[in-house]
Scaffold this motif. Structure first.
Motif, PDB file in Angstrom:
ATOM      1  N   VAL A 157       0.846  -1.192   0.000  1.00 55.19           N
ATOM      2  CA  VAL A 157       0.000   0.000   0.000  1.00 55.19           C
ATOM      3  C   VAL A 157       0.884   1.245   0.000  1.00 55.19           C
ATOM      4  O   VAL A 157       2.038   1.214   0.428  1.00 55.19           O
ATOM      5  CB  VAL A 157      -0.954   0.035   1.222  1.00 55.19           C
ATOM      6  N   GLY A 158       0.313   2.343  -0.486  1.00 59.54           N
ATOM      7  CA  GLY A 158       0.996   3.622  -0.488  1.00 59.54           C
ATOM      8  C   GLY A 158       0.043   4.730  -0.107  1.00 59.54           C
ATOM      9  O   GLY A 158      -1.164   4.511   0.073  1.00 59.54           O
ATOM     10  N   ALA A 159       0.563   5.933   0.008  1.00 61.19           N
ATOM     11  CA  ALA A 159      -0.235   7.073   0.457  1.00 61.19           C
ATOM     12  C   ALA A 159      -1.457   7.258  -0.437  1.00 61.19           C
ATOM     13  O   ALA A 159      -1.353   7.302  -1.660  1.00 61.19           O
ATOM     14  CB  ALA A 159       0.614   8.336   0.466  1.00 61.19           C
ATOM     15  N   GLY A 160      -2.615   7.351   0.187  1.00 63.25           N
ATOM     16  CA  GLY A 160      -3.898   7.448  -0.500  1.00 63.25           C
ATOM     17  C   GLY A 160      -4.712   6.179  -0.412  1.00 63.25           C
ATOM     18  O   GLY A 160      -5.932   6.215  -0.563  1.00 63.25           O
ATOM     19  N   ASP A 161      -4.048   5.041  -0.168  1.00 65.26           N
ATOM     20  CA  ASP A 161      -4.759   3.780  -0.020  1.00 65.26           C
ATOM     21  C   ASP A 161      -5.422   3.679   1.347  1.00 65.26           C
ATOM     22  O   ASP A 161      -4.920   4.226   2.345  1.00 65.26           O
ATOM     23  CB  ASP A 161      -3.814   2.596  -0.206  1.00 65.26           C
ATOM     24  N   VAL A 162      -6.540   2.956   1.395  1.00 64.80           N
ATOM     25  CA  VAL A 162      -7.291   2.723   2.633  1.00 64.80           C
ATOM     26  C   VAL A 162      -7.561   1.228   2.736  1.00 64.80           C
ATOM     27  O   VAL A 162      -8.243   0.661   1.882  1.00 64.80           O
ATOM     28  CB  VAL A 162      -8.625   3.498   2.652  1.00 64.80           C
ATOM     29  N   ALA A 163      -7.021   0.579   3.763  1.00 65.23           N
ATOM     30  CA  ALA A 163      -7.290  -0.841   4.002  1.00 65.23           C
ATOM     31  C   ALA A 163      -8.385  -0.969   5.049  1.00 65.23           C
ATOM     32  O   ALA A 163      -8.436  -0.195   6.015  1.00 65.23           O
ATOM     33  CB  ALA A 163      -6.027  -1.561   4.467  1.00 65.23           C
ATOM     34  N   PHE A 164      -9.257  -1.954   4.860  1.00 65.60           N
ATOM     35  CA  PHE A 164     -10.406  -2.142   5.751  1.00 65.60           C
ATOM     36  C   PHE A 164     -10.502  -3.606   6.165  1.00 65.60           C
ATOM     37  O   PHE A 164     -10.355  -4.504   5.325  1.00 65.60           O
ATOM     38  CB  PHE A 164     -11.697  -1.724   5.040  1.00 65.60           C
ATOM     39  N   TRP A 165     -10.760  -3.833   7.479  1.00 66.73           N
ATOM     40  CA  TRP A 165     -10.966  -5.179   8.010  1.00 66.73           C
ATOM     41  C   TRP A 165     -12.244  -5.216   8.842  1.00 66.73           C
ATOM     42  O   TRP A 165     -12.443  -4.372   9.734  1.00 66.73           O
ATOM     43  CB  TRP A 165      -9.812  -5.603   8.911  1.00 66.73           C
ATOM     44  N   PRO A 166     -13.123  -6.182   8.592  1.00 68.59           N
ATOM     45  CA  PRO A 166     -14.335  -6.343   9.410  1.00 68.59           C
ATOM     46  C   PRO A 166     -13.998  -6.991  10.748  1.00 68.59           C
ATOM     47  O   PRO A 166     -12.859  -7.440  10.971  1.00 68.59           O
ATOM     48  CB  PRO A 166     -15.211  -7.246   8.544  1.00 68.59           C
ATOM     49  N   ARG A 182       3.322  18.058   3.688  1.00 68.38           N
ATOM     50  CA  ARG A 182       3.147  17.853   2.257  1.00 68.38           C
ATOM     51  C   ARG A 182       2.199  16.677   2.050  1.00 68.38           C
ATOM     52  O   ARG A 182       2.162  15.759   2.864  1.00 68.38           O
ATOM     53  CB  ARG A 182       4.484  17.580   1.559  1.00 68.38           C
ATOM     54  N   SER A 183       1.460  16.737   0.978  1.00 69.87           N
ATOM     55  CA  SER A 183       0.538  15.648   0.674  1.00 69.87           C
ATOM     56  C   SER A 183       1.198  14.661  -0.274  1.00 69.87           C
ATOM     57  O   SER A 183       1.788  15.047  -1.290  1.00 69.87           O
ATOM     58  CB  SER A 183      -0.736  16.189   0.034  1.00 69.87           C
ATOM     59  N   GLU A 184       1.091  13.371   0.061  1.00 69.76           N
ATOM     60  CA  GLU A 184       1.598  12.299  -0.794  1.00 69.76           C
ATOM     61  C   GLU A 184       0.464  11.455  -1.365  1.00 69.76           C
ATOM     62  O   GLU A 184       0.719  10.430  -2.005  1.00 69.76           O
ATOM     63  CB  GLU A 184       2.550  11.412   0.009  1.00 69.76           C
ATOM     64  N   LEU A 185      -0.786  11.852  -1.145  1.00 72.58           N
ATOM     65  CA  LEU A 185      -1.928  11.033  -1.569  1.00 72.58           C
ATOM     66  C   LEU A 185      -1.931  10.861  -3.082  1.00 72.58           C
ATOM     67  O   LEU A 185      -1.771  11.822  -3.830  1.00 72.58           O
ATOM     68  CB  LEU A 185      -3.236  11.676  -1.121  1.00 72.58           C
ATOM     69  N   ARG A 186      -2.132   9.604  -3.516  1.00 75.13           N
ATOM     70  CA  ARG A 186      -2.160   9.291  -4.932  1.00 75.13           C
ATOM     71  C   ARG A 186      -3.277   8.289  -5.220  1.00 75.13           C
ATOM     72  O   ARG A 186      -3.634   7.481  -4.354  1.00 75.13           O
ATOM     73  CB  ARG A 186      -0.831   8.666  -5.388  1.00 75.13           C
ATOM     74  N   LEU A 187      -3.814   8.347  -6.430  1.00 74.69           N
ATOM     75  CA  LEU A 187      -4.746   7.329  -6.900  1.00 74.69           C
ATOM     76  C   LEU A 187      -3.943   6.105  -7.323  1.00 74.69           C
ATOM     77  O   LEU A 187      -3.051   6.195  -8.174  1.00 74.69           O
ATOM     78  CB  LEU A 187      -5.567   7.857  -8.079  1.00 74.69           C
ATOM     79  N   ARG A 188      -4.230   4.973  -6.693  1.00 72.44           N
ATOM     80  CA  ARG A 188      -3.493   3.736  -6.961  1.00 72.44           C
ATOM     81  C   ARG A 188      -4.483   2.622  -7.289  1.00 72.44           C
ATOM     82  O   ARG A 188      -5.552   2.547  -6.690  1.00 72.44           O
ATOM     83  CB  ARG A 188      -2.657   3.337  -5.737  1.00 72.44           C
ATOM     84  N   ASP A 189      -4.091   1.739  -8.227  1.00 74.68           N
ATOM     85  CA  ASP A 189      -4.931   0.586  -8.542  1.00 74.68           C
ATOM     86  C   ASP A 189      -4.117  -0.704  -8.564  1.00 74.68           C
ATOM     87  O   ASP A 189      -4.507  -1.688  -9.194  1.00 74.68           O
ATOM     88  CB  ASP A 189      -5.676   0.789  -9.861  1.00 74.68           C
ATOM     89  N   SER A 190      -2.970  -0.690  -7.867  1.00 74.58           N
ATOM     90  CA  SER A 190      -2.174  -1.903  -7.730  1.00 74.58           C
ATOM     91  C   SER A 190      -2.930  -2.906  -6.855  1.00 74.58           C
ATOM     92  O   SER A 190      -3.961  -2.583  -6.269  1.00 74.58           O
ATOM     93  CB  SER A 190      -0.816  -1.575  -7.105  1.00 74.58           C
ATOM     94  N   GLU A 191      -2.426  -4.132  -6.759  1.00 73.93           N
ATOM     95  CA  GLU A 191      -3.065  -5.191  -5.970  1.00 73.93           C
ATOM     96  C   GLU A 191      -4.543  -5.360  -6.351  1.00 73.93           C
ATOM     97  O   GLU A 191      -5.441  -5.319  -5.512  1.00 73.93           O
ATOM     98  CB  GLU A 191      -2.942  -4.900  -4.463  1.00 73.93           C
ATOM     99  N   PRO A 192      -4.825  -5.575  -7.650  1.00 75.94           N
ATOM    100  CA  PRO A 192      -6.224  -5.580  -8.101  1.00 75.94           C
ATOM    101  C   PRO A 192      -7.086  -6.664  -7.482  1.00 75.94           C
ATOM    102  O   PRO A 192      -8.309  -6.493  -7.387  1.00 75.94           O
ATOM    103  CB  PRO A 192      -6.097  -5.774  -9.622  1.00 75.94           C
ATOM    104  N   ASP A 193      -6.507  -7.778  -7.032  1.00 71.88           N
ATOM    105  CA  ASP A 193      -7.333  -8.871  -6.517  1.00 71.88           C
ATOM    106  C   ASP A 193      -7.934  -8.576  -5.152  1.00 71.88           C
ATOM    107  O   ASP A 193      -8.847  -9.279  -4.723  1.00 71.88           O
ATOM    108  CB  ASP A 193      -6.531 -10.176  -6.457  1.00 71.88           C
ATOM    109  N   VAL A 194      -7.454  -7.516  -4.469  1.00 72.76           N
ATOM    110  CA  VAL A 194      -8.041  -7.159  -3.167  1.00 72.76           C
ATOM    111  C   VAL A 194      -8.688  -5.775  -3.197  1.00 72.76           C
ATOM    112  O   VAL A 194      -9.148  -5.284  -2.158  1.00 72.76           O
ATOM    113  CB  VAL A 194      -7.006  -7.236  -2.027  1.00 72.76           C
ATOM    114  N   ARG A 195      -8.724  -5.137  -4.370  1.00 72.75           N
ATOM    115  CA  ARG A 195      -9.367  -3.826  -4.461  1.00 72.75           C
ATOM    116  C   ARG A 195     -10.883  -3.982  -4.331  1.00 72.75           C
ATOM    117  O   ARG A 195     -11.494  -4.852  -4.955  1.00 72.75           O
ATOM    118  CB  ARG A 195      -9.032  -3.153  -5.790  1.00 72.75           C
ATOM    119  N   ALA A 196     -11.486  -3.084  -3.548  1.00 71.20           N
ATOM    120  CA  ALA A 196     -12.921  -3.181  -3.276  1.00 71.20           C
ATOM    121  C   ALA A 196     -13.740  -3.140  -4.552  1.00 71.20           C
ATOM    122  O   ALA A 196     -14.791  -3.797  -4.641  1.00 71.20           O
ATOM    123  CB  ALA A 196     -13.350  -2.059  -2.329  1.00 71.20           C
ATOM    124  N   TRP A 197     -13.301  -2.373  -5.554  1.00 68.95           N
ATOM    125  CA  TRP A 197     -14.099  -2.249  -6.780  1.00 68.95           C
ATOM    126  C   TRP A 197     -14.036  -3.499  -7.651  1.00 68.95           C
ATOM    127  O   TRP A 197     -14.755  -3.588  -8.644  1.00 68.95           O
ATOM    128  CB  TRP A 197     -13.684  -1.013  -7.574  1.00 68.95           C
TER     129      TRP A 197
END
Length: 331
Positions: A89-98, A162-177
């Motif tokens: 993960v990198g800046a801008g990513d959000v991981a979620f666990w139930p 400083r902001s490091e937030l970026r749009l990332r789509d790596s790790e596609p098999d665990v992306r919510a979308w």
């Protein structure tokens, strides 16, 4: 009106202002953890912490039987234990666990920088604060005298402005979308602040990133800009405690329970349920980028969004944040 350095009673009654670089620091799950919003300063439905991993540091593997956890990567790059493997993960990513799902976080041994997360726990597990002396299990109460003494003695952090937030789509098999809702609800997922459900229910273009329509129950995260001079009506959230975290932009003025307060990057509006906030920034100020971290996801905003009618939640597709003349920075 001074909204900083307030007691838990003052914050609970009329809000306050904190900062991601300020607050008591303790060790949780083996990592340095700064307490931003939690039961020790007036919050009841969630805790928000800043967790710093120095190079080579790794958390314990743990789970919360009763609560969800979401982590926003603020600075640096690292890994999270998700879907039974390590995920980058990198800046801008959000991981979620139930609830009940084991997870962990780590920074590589050879990393050159700290890996910094803003975490949301909902509901807040009081026992986390017991080893530091902040919770009395027998009395079932926070020890506010001890907490206030620790707050006054706390040393500031060193987050870079400083902001490091970026749009990332790596790790596609665990992306919510790319997952079914049931998979998100039972195993968790990886989100990003620049992808979600578009809404204008707070007066400007906003993405609902963590919310029931995308498989989350009690965690909530909205992200978007507050435009200078744009309508930003004063409002309250009747049942949701919220932290409004300023992640980018020049200093600006906003309203909190009838007073005007100047905020800058890494400041946090501490807004327990029922506390009025909104308004601004003024026309001569710049755009402010904010994350609204709330629990539960604000049903008052959902009702205005068109995705919830009081009975059922619609699940729209994920989309990128749409702001005229602007594109999300990409990794």
């Amino acid at each position: 009106m001074d909204f900083r350095n307030r007691t838990h009673e003052e914050i609970r009654r009329s809000g306050g202002v904190g900062n991601l670089n300020e607050g008591i620091e303790i060790s949780l799950h083996g990592l340095a953890t700064r307490l931003i919003a939690w039961p020790g300063n007036g919050f009841q439905t969630q805790s928000v912490h800043v967790v710093t991993h120095r190079p080579g540091e790794e958390s314990e593997r743990y789970a919360y039987p009763l609560g969800e956890e979401a982590v926003l990567c603020l600075q640096g790059e690292g890994e999270v234990w998700l879907h039974e493997r390590w995920v980058a993960v990198g800046a801008g990513d959000v991981a979620f666990w139930p609830p009940g799902v084991a997870h962990a976080t780590r920074n590589a041994l050879g990393a050159e920088r700290d890996f910094v997360l803003v975490t949301q726990l909902t509901p807040p597990p009081f026992d986390l604060y017991e080893p530091a002396g902040f919770y009395d299990r027998v009395a079932g109460a926070m020890r506010f005298g001890v907490i206030e003494h620790a707050r006054r003695a706390a040393l500031p952090g060193s987050l870079a402005l400083r902001s490091e937030l970026r749009l990332r789509d790596s790790e596609p098999d665990v992306r919510a979308w790319n997952l079914e809702l049931d998979d998100v609800r039972t195993r968790g997922a990886l989100f990003n602040v620049y992808r979600g459900a578009q809404t204008g229910s707070v007066g400007s273009a906003t993405l609902m990133v963590l919310w029931p329509g995308h498989g989350v129950r009690s965690s909530g995260l909205n992200f978007g800009p507050i435009e200078p001079g744009a309508p930003a009506p004063r409002h309250t959230h009747p049942i949701s405690d919220e932290c409004v975290v300023f992640l980018d932009g020049e200093p600006g003025d906003l309203e909190l329970r009838g007073g005007r307060v100047r905020v800058q990057m890494h400041d946090v509006l501490l807004v327990p349920c029922g506390v009025e906030h909104g308004g601004g920034p003024m026309r001569d100020q710049g755009r402010l980028w904010v994350a609204g971290i709330a629990s539960p996801p604000q049903p008052d905003l959902l009702l205005k969004s068109g995705y919830y009618d009081g009975v059922a939640v619609t699940t729209p597709p994920f989309g990128e944040l749409r702001v005229p003349g602007w594109r999300a920075p990409r990794a």
